[in-house]
Design a protein around this motif. Structure first.
Motif, PDB file in Angstrom:
ATOM      1  N   GLY A  91       0.817  -1.211   0.000  1.00 39.23           N
ATOM      2  CA  GLY A  91       0.000   0.000   0.000  1.00 39.23           C
ATOM      3  C   GLY A  91       0.846   1.254   0.000  1.00 39.23           C
ATOM      4  N   VAL A  92       1.900   1.259   0.822  1.00 36.51           N
ATOM      5  CA  VAL A  92       2.804   2.415   0.877  1.00 36.51           C
ATOM      6  C   VAL A  92       3.535   2.584  -0.446  1.00 36.51           C
ATOM      7  CG1 VAL A  92       4.900   3.303   1.966  1.00 36.51           C
ATOM      8  CG2 VAL A  92       3.106   2.310   3.378  1.00 36.51           C
ATOM      9  N   ALA A  93       3.996   1.473  -0.998  1.00 29.69           N
ATOM     10  CA  ALA A  93       4.717   1.539  -2.266  1.00 29.69           C
ATOM     11  C   ALA A  93       3.825   2.068  -3.380  1.00 29.69           C
ATOM     12  CB  ALA A  93       5.256   0.154  -2.618  1.00 29.69           C
ATOM     13  N   LEU A  94       2.598   1.572  -3.452  1.00 26.63           N
ATOM     14  CA  LEU A  94       1.666   2.014  -4.486  1.00 26.63           C
ATOM     15  C   LEU A  94       1.327   3.495  -4.304  1.00 26.63           C
ATOM     16  CD1 LEU A  94       0.075   1.017  -6.915  1.00 26.63           C
ATOM     17  CD2 LEU A  94      -1.820   0.469  -5.382  1.00 26.63           C
ATOM     18  N   ALA A  95       1.147   3.913  -3.052  1.00 28.91           N
ATOM     19  CA  ALA A  95       0.866   5.321  -2.782  1.00 28.91           C
ATOM     20  C   ALA A  95       2.037   6.202  -3.211  1.00 28.91           C
ATOM     21  CB  ALA A  95       0.570   5.513  -1.297  1.00 28.91           C
ATOM     22  N   THR A  96       3.266   5.712  -2.976  1.00 27.59           N
ATOM     23  CA  THR A  96       4.457   6.463  -3.374  1.00 27.59           C
ATOM     24  C   THR A  96       4.538   6.611  -4.885  1.00 27.59           C
ATOM     25  OG1 THR A  96       5.661   5.645  -1.426  1.00 27.59           O
ATOM     26  CG2 THR A  96       6.974   6.526  -3.240  1.00 27.59           C
ATOM     27  N   VAL A  97       4.273   5.526  -5.585  1.00 24.37           N
ATOM     28  CA  VAL A  97       4.326   5.556  -7.054  1.00 24.37           C
ATOM     29  C   VAL A  97       3.247   6.467  -7.629  1.00 24.37           C
ATOM     30  CG1 VAL A  97       4.033   4.165  -9.135  1.00 24.37           C
ATOM     31  CG2 VAL A  97       5.373   3.270  -7.224  1.00 24.37           C
ATOM     32  N   LEU A  98       2.034   6.435  -7.014  1.00 22.80           N
ATOM     33  CA  LEU A  98       0.906   7.217  -7.536  1.00 22.80           C
ATOM     34  C   LEU A  98       0.892   8.652  -7.019  1.00 22.80           C
ATOM     35  CD1 LEU A  98      -1.942   4.544  -7.293  1.00 22.80           C
ATOM     36  CD2 LEU A  98      -0.593   5.192  -9.302  1.00 22.80           C
ATOM     37  N   GLY A  99       1.712   8.933  -6.015  1.00 27.23           N
ATOM     38  CA  GLY A  99       1.767  10.286  -5.473  1.00 27.23           C
ATOM     39  C   GLY A  99       0.631  10.636  -4.537  1.00 27.23           C
ATOM     40  N   VAL A 100       0.040   9.642  -3.868  1.00 29.39           N
ATOM     41  CA  VAL A 100      -1.021   9.892  -2.892  1.00 29.39           C
ATOM     42  C   VAL A 100      -0.429   9.747  -1.487  1.00 29.39           C
ATOM     43  CG1 VAL A 100      -2.792   9.078  -4.477  1.00 29.39           C
ATOM     44  CG2 VAL A 100      -1.764   7.471  -2.877  1.00 29.39           C
ATOM     45  N   PRO A 101      -1.121  10.227  -0.442  1.00 28.72           N
ATOM     46  CA  PRO A 101      -0.577  10.135   0.918  1.00 28.72           C
ATOM     47  C   PRO A 101      -0.200   8.706   1.297  1.00 28.72           C
ATOM     48  CG  PRO A 101      -2.486  11.579   0.882  1.00 28.72           C
ATOM     49  CD  PRO A 101      -2.405  10.956  -0.478  1.00 28.72           C
ATOM     50  N   VAL A 102       1.029   8.535   1.774  1.00 25.46           N
ATOM     51  CA  VAL A 102       1.526   7.190   2.063  1.00 25.46           C
ATOM     52  C   VAL A 102       0.814   6.553   3.256  1.00 25.46           C
ATOM     53  CG1 VAL A 102       3.795   7.571   1.048  1.00 25.46           C
ATOM     54  CG2 VAL A 102       3.407   8.172   3.439  1.00 25.46           C
ATOM     55  N   LEU A 103       0.355   7.373   4.196  1.00 28.99           N
ATOM     56  CA  LEU A 103      -0.334   6.815   5.350  1.00 28.99           C
ATOM     57  C   LEU A 103      -1.655   6.159   4.941  1.00 28.99           C
ATOM     58  CD1 LEU A 103       0.253   9.424   8.202  1.00 28.99           C
ATOM     59  CD2 LEU A 103       1.322   7.197   7.885  1.00 28.99           C
ATOM     60  N   VAL A 104      -2.284   6.727   3.926  1.00 25.62           N
ATOM     61  CA  VAL A 104      -3.520   6.122   3.416  1.00 25.62           C
ATOM     62  C   VAL A 104      -3.215   4.753   2.814  1.00 25.62           C
ATOM     63  CG1 VAL A 104      -5.390   6.341   1.745  1.00 25.62           C
ATOM     64  CG2 VAL A 104      -4.609   8.348   3.022  1.00 25.62           C
ATOM     65  N   GLY A 105      -2.174   4.702   1.983  1.00 24.64           N
ATOM     66  CA  GLY A 105      -1.777   3.431   1.385  1.00 24.64           C
ATOM     67  C   GLY A 105      -1.347   2.426   2.435  1.00 24.64           C
ATOM     68  N   GLY A 106      -0.614   2.899   3.455  1.00 24.44           N
ATOM     69  CA  GLY A 106      -0.177   2.010   4.525  1.00 24.44           C
ATOM     70  C   GLY A 106      -1.342   1.444   5.298  1.00 24.44           C
ATOM     71  N   ALA A 107      -2.321   2.283   5.568  1.00 25.46           N
ATOM     72  CA  ALA A 107      -3.503   1.829   6.304  1.00 25.46           C
ATOM     73  C   ALA A 107      -4.254   0.763   5.520  1.00 25.46           C
ATOM     74  CB  ALA A 107      -4.421   3.014   6.597  1.00 25.46           C
ATOM     75  N   ILE A 108      -4.379   0.964   4.206  1.00 23.86           N
ATOM     76  CA  ILE A 108      -5.074  -0.020   3.367  1.00 23.86           C
ATOM     77  C   ILE A 108      -4.305  -1.341   3.344  1.00 23.86           C
ATOM     78  CG2 ILE A 108      -5.779  -0.552   1.007  1.00 23.86           C
ATOM     79  CD1 ILE A 108      -6.336   2.446   0.631  1.00 23.86           C
ATOM     80  N   GLY A 109      -2.974  -1.251   3.192  1.00 21.03           N
ATOM     81  CA  GLY A 109      -2.156  -2.459   3.150  1.00 21.03           C
ATOM     82  C   GLY A 109      -2.198  -3.237   4.454  1.00 21.03           C
ATOM     83  N   ALA A 110      -2.065  -2.528   5.586  1.00 22.88           N
ATOM     84  CA  ALA A 110      -2.076  -3.195   6.888  1.00 22.88           C
ATOM     85  C   ALA A 110      -3.449  -3.804   7.184  1.00 22.88           C
ATOM     86  CB  ALA A 110      -1.693  -2.192   7.980  1.00 22.88           C
ATOM     87  N   THR A 111      -4.501  -3.087   6.805  1.00 26.03           N
ATOM     88  CA  THR A 111      -5.853  -3.617   7.010  1.00 26.03           C
ATOM     89  C   THR A 111      -6.076  -4.874   6.172  1.00 26.03           C
ATOM     90  OG1 THR A 111      -6.712  -1.390   7.440  1.00 26.03           O
ATOM     91  CG2 THR A 111      -8.311  -3.094   6.861  1.00 26.03           C
ATOM     92  N   ALA A 112      -5.611  -4.845   4.927  1.00 32.71           N
ATOM     93  CA  ALA A 112      -5.730  -6.029   4.066  1.00 32.71           C
ATOM     94  C   ALA A 112      -4.974  -7.204   4.666  1.00 32.71           C
ATOM     95  CB  ALA A 112      -5.196  -5.701   2.667  1.00 32.71           C
ATOM     96  N   MET A 113      -3.831  -6.918   5.268  1.00 36.64           N
ATOM     97  CA  MET A 113      -3.040  -7.980   5.891  1.00 36.64           C
ATOM     98  C   MET A 113      -3.791  -8.603   7.057  1.00 36.64           C
ATOM     99  SD  MET A 113      -0.079  -9.574   6.044  1.00 36.64           S
ATOM    100  CE  MET A 113       0.766 -10.590   7.244  1.00 36.64           C
ATOM    101  N   SER A 114      -4.343  -7.776   7.937  1.00 34.00           N
ATOM    102  CA  SER A 114      -5.050  -8.304   9.110  1.00 34.00           C
ATOM    103  C   SER A 114      -6.311  -9.068   8.709  1.00 34.00           C
ATOM    104  CB  SER A 114      -5.407  -7.161  10.076  1.00 34.00           C
ATOM    105  OG  SER A 114      -6.242  -6.204   9.454  1.00 34.00           O
TER     106      SER A 114
END
Length: 293
Positions: A57-80
């Motif tokens: 999620g963080v990596a995708l957010a970085t590539v797309l230029g969106v807030p990394v915390l949003v991507g991180g939250a999505i990735g961590a939630t998907a993991m759990s």
């Protein structure tokens, strides 16, 4: 002497270091509260997995230029959510489910990063954090995350205590252990995502666990342990930033290393205090685990 002290603490006169310190303090408070439950419940592997699980999620957010915390939250939630799904439907053990998704999410994150034109720079920031780049807007987000985490932990305290003692006791008392476990996983996810910018996805578990471990030997009360863990975390942030500035080391890694060092020092000091007390009383040496209460 005054000149030496002024030179030592000179970096905290800089605005970006002040933001890093304040952001680190907010993360330390949140991790002190949540990390205490992680240690009590033996969920260290989950914390590590969530740190890596948010990588795609963080990596995708970085590539797309969106807030990394949003991507991180999505990735961590998907993991759990994925861990819970595999455990229920695939009939896999908890640690096996985590291990499988751990590698899958880490691999996916590295693949996404590889599509970025600034692979090395992006990978370093994602894996090890960039606490010195915390902005005023980031502080607002961290303050909200810290306040939310502390409030939820306070409201769910009795449920979490019952869950820590015995899931059957929690069920008998009507505390719905599955819901309590879901709340705890949510708190761990929040702490991991909030800690991302400070120490990155690889080192987040250090800030989550080490202060709680450092505090564990000094008090048997959960609330006191949380406060002491937060204090140890704040000390680690302060010490790590100073070490980073004066020794030109990576800031996030320095904070994580300071937290581990404090945990080690606290454990050794506690062992020495207990051994000395037992010798005075003439009792056999040995350490007993602090009670959960």
């Amino acid at each position: 002497m005054t000149l030496l002290v002024d030179a030592l603490f000179a970096p905290f006169a800089l605005e970006f270091v002040q933001r890093a310190l304040l952001g680190g303090v907010l993360v330390a408070v949140l991790c002190g509260v949540v990390g205490t439950w992680v240690v009590i419940r033996g969920m260290a592997f989950l914390g590590e997995a969530l740190g890596h699980g948010m990588l795609p999620g963080v990596a995708l957010a970085t590539v797309l230029g969106v807030p990394v915390l949003v991507g991180g939250a999505i990735g961590a939630t998907a993991m759990s959510v994925g861990v819970s799904a595999l455990q229920r439907r695939g009939r896999l053990s908890y640690d096996t489910s985590i291990g499988l998704l751990f590698v899958a999410m880490l691999s996916l994150g590295v693949i996404v990063i590889s599509f970025s034109g600034n692979f090395a720079t992006d990978a370093t920031a994602i894996l090890f954090g960039d606490i010195l780049a915390i902005s005023a807007a980031d502080l607002v987000v961290l303050a909200a995350a810290c306040g939310t985490g502390v409030l939820v932990a306070a409201l769910a305290h009795r449920r979490l205590v019952a869950l820590a003692l015995d899931t059957r006791i929690a069920a008998v008392l009507g505390f719905r252990p599955r819901l309590a476990q879901a709340v705890l996983v949510g708190l761990v996810t929040l702490a991991v995502v909030a800690s991302y910018q400070a120490v990155g996805s690889l080192l987040v578990v250090g800030l989550l666990l080490a202060p709680a471990v450092a505090a564990g030997g000094w008090t048997a009360r959960i609330s006191s342990r949380m406060l002491l863990a937060a204090a140890f975390g704040i000390a680690a942030v302060f010490t790590g930033l100073l070490a980073s500035w004066h020794f030109a080391s990576a800031a996030g890694a320095s904070v994580a290393a300071a937290a581990i060092a404090l945990a080690g020092g606290s454990t050794l000091l506690r062992a020495a205090v207990v051994a000395r007390g037992r010798r005075r009383r003439g009792a056999p040496e040995g350490l007993s685990a602090p009670a959960v209460a």
